[in-house]
Design a protein around this motif. Structure first.
Motif, PDB file in Angstrom:
ATOM      1  N   THR A  98       0.804  -1.209   0.000  1.00 23.75           N
ATOM      2  CA  THR A  98       0.000   0.000   0.000  1.00 23.75           C
ATOM      3  C   THR A  98       0.845   1.271   0.000  1.00 23.75           C
ATOM      4  N   THR A  99       0.200   2.413  -0.169  1.00 27.02           N
ATOM      5  CA  THR A  99       0.870   3.701  -0.165  1.00 27.02           C
ATOM      6  C   THR A  99       1.559   3.920   1.178  1.00 27.02           C
ATOM      7  N   GLY A 100       2.794   4.354   1.123  1.00 30.52           N
ATOM      8  CA  GLY A 100       3.551   4.588   2.338  1.00 30.52           C
ATOM      9  C   GLY A 100       4.614   3.537   2.580  1.00 30.52           C
ATOM     10  N   THR A 101       4.599   2.448   1.781  1.00 25.56           N
ATOM     11  CA  THR A 101       5.605   1.428   1.952  1.00 25.56           C
ATOM     12  C   THR A 101       6.795   1.655   1.023  1.00 25.56           C
ATOM     13  N   GLY A 102       6.657   2.600   0.101  1.00 19.79           N
ATOM     14  CA  GLY A 102       7.743   2.908  -0.834  1.00 19.79           C
ATOM     15  C   GLY A 102       8.323   4.286  -0.547  1.00 19.79           C
ATOM     16  N   ARG A 103       8.914   4.888  -1.576  1.00 15.48           N
ATOM     17  CA  ARG A 103       9.589   6.176  -1.390  1.00 15.48           C
ATOM     18  C   ARG A 103       8.616   7.349  -1.308  1.00 15.48           C
ATOM     19  N   MET A 104       7.475   7.249  -1.996  1.00 16.09           N
ATOM     20  CA  MET A 104       6.478   8.335  -2.056  1.00 16.09           C
ATOM     21  C   MET A 104       7.126   9.640  -2.506  1.00 16.09           C
ATOM     22  N   ARG A 105       7.856   9.615  -3.633  1.00 12.86           N
ATOM     23  CA  ARG A 105       8.606  10.774  -4.101  1.00 12.86           C
ATOM     24  C   ARG A 105       7.720  11.996  -4.283  1.00 12.86           C
TER      25      ARG A 105
END
Length: 104
Positions: free
Chosen positions: A71-78
């Protein structure tokens, strides 16, 4: 005499077990261009992990742990990580902040 016909034995090549693993040499899956996992089925041209080339990301409510991992927030969220700060400042661009006079 009580043995089944066709030879084989305990480590034969007929069943699905240990002996058959030596014959497996064809790749069914390759890397997915969207999620990067080794889950894109070559013949089906469909990713078993993200559902590519479908426009929607593959997710099911019976796999809550899998959803949590992706889900959103587990990656870099550039893009998203700077959004609250930019919103606070009214999405201003191309301006220089005014200097505050140092109080002595």
């Amino acid at each position: 005499r009580g043995r089944p016909k066709g030879g084989g034995g305990a480590m034969g090549k007929k069943g699905k077990g240990t002996g058959s693993f030596g014959k497996r040499r064809n790749k069914t899956h390759t890397l997915c261009p969207r999620c990067g996992k080794h889950s894109l089925h070559i013949q089906k041209k469909r990713c078993g992990s993200c559902g590519y080339p479908s426009a929607r990301i593959r997710k099911y409510n019976w796999g809550m742990k899998a959803i949590r991992r992706k889900t959103t927030g587990t990656g870099r969220m550039r893009y998203l990580k700077s959004l609250p700060r930019r919103f606070k400042n009214g999405f201003r661009e191309g301006t220089v902040a005014t200097k505050v006079a140092a109080s002595a």
